[in-house]
Write a protein that holds these residues in place. Structure first.
Motif, PDB file in Angstrom:
ATOM      1  N   THR A   1       1.988   2.460  -3.355  1.00  0.00           N
ATOM      2  CA  THR A   1       0.958   2.963  -4.274  1.00  0.00           C
ATOM      3  C   THR A   1       0.529   4.366  -3.835  1.00  0.00           C
ATOM      4  O   THR A   1      -0.460   4.884  -4.363  1.00  0.00           O
ATOM      5  N   ALA A   2       1.269   4.948  -2.894  1.00  0.00           N
ATOM      6  CA  ALA A   2       0.899   6.241  -2.292  1.00  0.00           C
ATOM      7  C   ALA A   2      -0.501   6.151  -1.693  1.00  0.00           C
ATOM      8  O   ALA A   2      -1.269   7.105  -1.710  1.00  0.00           O
ATOM      9  N   PHE A   3      -0.823   4.967  -1.200  1.00  0.00           N
ATOM     10  CA  PHE A   3      -2.104   4.648  -0.560  1.00  0.00           C
ATOM     11  C   PHE A   3      -3.307   4.773  -1.497  1.00  0.00           C
ATOM     12  O   PHE A   3      -4.439   4.669  -1.056  1.00  0.00           O
ATOM     13  N   THR A   4      -3.064   4.951  -2.787  1.00  0.00           N
ATOM     14  CA  THR A   4      -4.176   4.938  -3.739  1.00  0.00           C
ATOM     15  C   THR A   4      -4.698   3.507  -3.903  1.00  0.00           C
ATOM     16  O   THR A   4      -5.814   3.309  -4.391  1.00  0.00           O
ATOM     17  N   GLY A   5      -3.897   2.530  -3.482  1.00  0.00           N
ATOM     18  CA  GLY A   5      -4.314   1.137  -3.522  1.00  0.00           C
ATOM     19  C   GLY A   5      -5.555   0.877  -2.683  1.00  0.00           C
ATOM     20  O   GLY A   5      -6.251  -0.112  -2.897  1.00  0.00           O
ATOM     21  N   LEU A   6      -5.845   1.767  -1.737  1.00  0.00           N
ATOM     22  CA  LEU A   6      -7.063   1.623  -0.939  1.00  0.00           C
ATOM     23  C   LEU A   6      -8.310   1.746  -1.806  1.00  0.00           C
ATOM     24  O   LEU A   6      -9.344   1.157  -1.503  1.00  0.00           O
ATOM     25  N   PHE A   7      -8.212   2.503  -2.917  1.00  0.00           N
ATOM     26  CA  PHE A   7      -9.357   2.700  -3.799  1.00  0.00           C
ATOM     27  C   PHE A   7      -9.626   1.482  -4.678  1.00  0.00           C
ATOM     28  O   PHE A   7     -10.724   1.334  -5.201  1.00  0.00           O
ATOM     29  N   PHE A   8      -8.610   0.659  -4.866  1.00  0.00           N
ATOM     30  CA  PHE A   8      -8.785  -0.562  -5.666  1.00  0.00           C
ATOM     31  C   PHE A   8      -8.234  -1.770  -4.911  1.00  0.00           C
ATOM     32  O   PHE A   8      -7.637  -2.664  -5.479  1.00  0.00           O
ATOM     33  N   TYR A   9      -8.485  -1.776  -3.601  1.00  0.00           N
ATOM     34  CA  TYR A   9      -7.932  -2.814  -2.734  1.00  0.00           C
ATOM     35  C   TYR A   9      -8.302  -4.242  -3.151  1.00  0.00           C
ATOM     36  O   TYR A   9      -7.432  -5.116  -3.141  1.00  0.00           O
TER      37      TYR A   9
ATOM     38  N   LEU B   1       0.794  -1.238   0.000  1.00  0.00           N
ATOM     39  CA  LEU B   1       0.000   0.000   0.000  1.00  0.00           C
ATOM     40  C   LEU B   1       0.826   1.288   0.000  1.00  0.00           C
ATOM     41  O   LEU B   1       0.537   2.190  -0.792  1.00  0.00           O
TER      42      LEU B   1
END
Length: 151
Positions: free
Chosen positions: A50-58, A47
């Motif tokens: 992904t600069a925590f953008t992975g939370l949007f497509f977890y 995560l």
């Protein structure tokens, strides 16, 4: 019953060598939970990259990490880390350990079965009722999970 299982000459006969398949469904279930925890931890490690953008497509991130994890661990030792913990390994219909191609195809079919409720339920039922405790994806490839150390 031996006539039904003849197409897999390299795998142990479940009638004569039942110890290879003893408790395999339970061991696979426990290994699945262990592997899910490992994949969860790996996704948490990914995560930040992904600069925590992975939370949007977890869910998609989970699928990718899980797929790579399974292919790499299965091709490296014919078992995931959870399977190794439970002393289980996968074998081809020839009785050989998995290579990269075998691991990729097994993981692909496993992922497809897991993605849909009916195939997953059929697969789980088959693991509980077939002589070699094979799931739908195992049956399609002619593979089986066996107790390690007995081979």
């Amino acid at each position: 019953m031996s006539d039904m299982i003849a197409p897999y000459p390299g795998l142990p006969d479940p009638d004569r060598n039942a110890e290879f398949y003893a408790d395999i469904p339970v061991k696979r279930a426990i290994a699945w939970v262990v592997d899910a925890l490992i994949v969860f931890l790996l996704t948490l490690l990914v995560l930040p990259f992904t600069a925590f953008t992975g939370l949007f497509f977890y869910p998609f991130l989970w699928l990718v990490v899980s797929f790579v994890y399974r292919v790499l661990t299965i091709s490296g030792g014919s078992a995931t880390l959870g399977m190794r913990l439970m002393s289980v390994e996968l074998r081809t219909w020839r009785g050989e350990r998995f290579g990269l191609g075998d691991a990729f195809m097994h993981t692909l079919l496993y992922s497809l079965c897991l993605s849909f409720l009916i195939p997953q339920l059929i697969s789980m039922g088959m693991m509980l009722t077939t002589a070699r405790a094979q799931g739908l994806h195992d049956l399609a490839l002619g593979t089986a999970a066996i107790n390690r150390g007995r081979w």
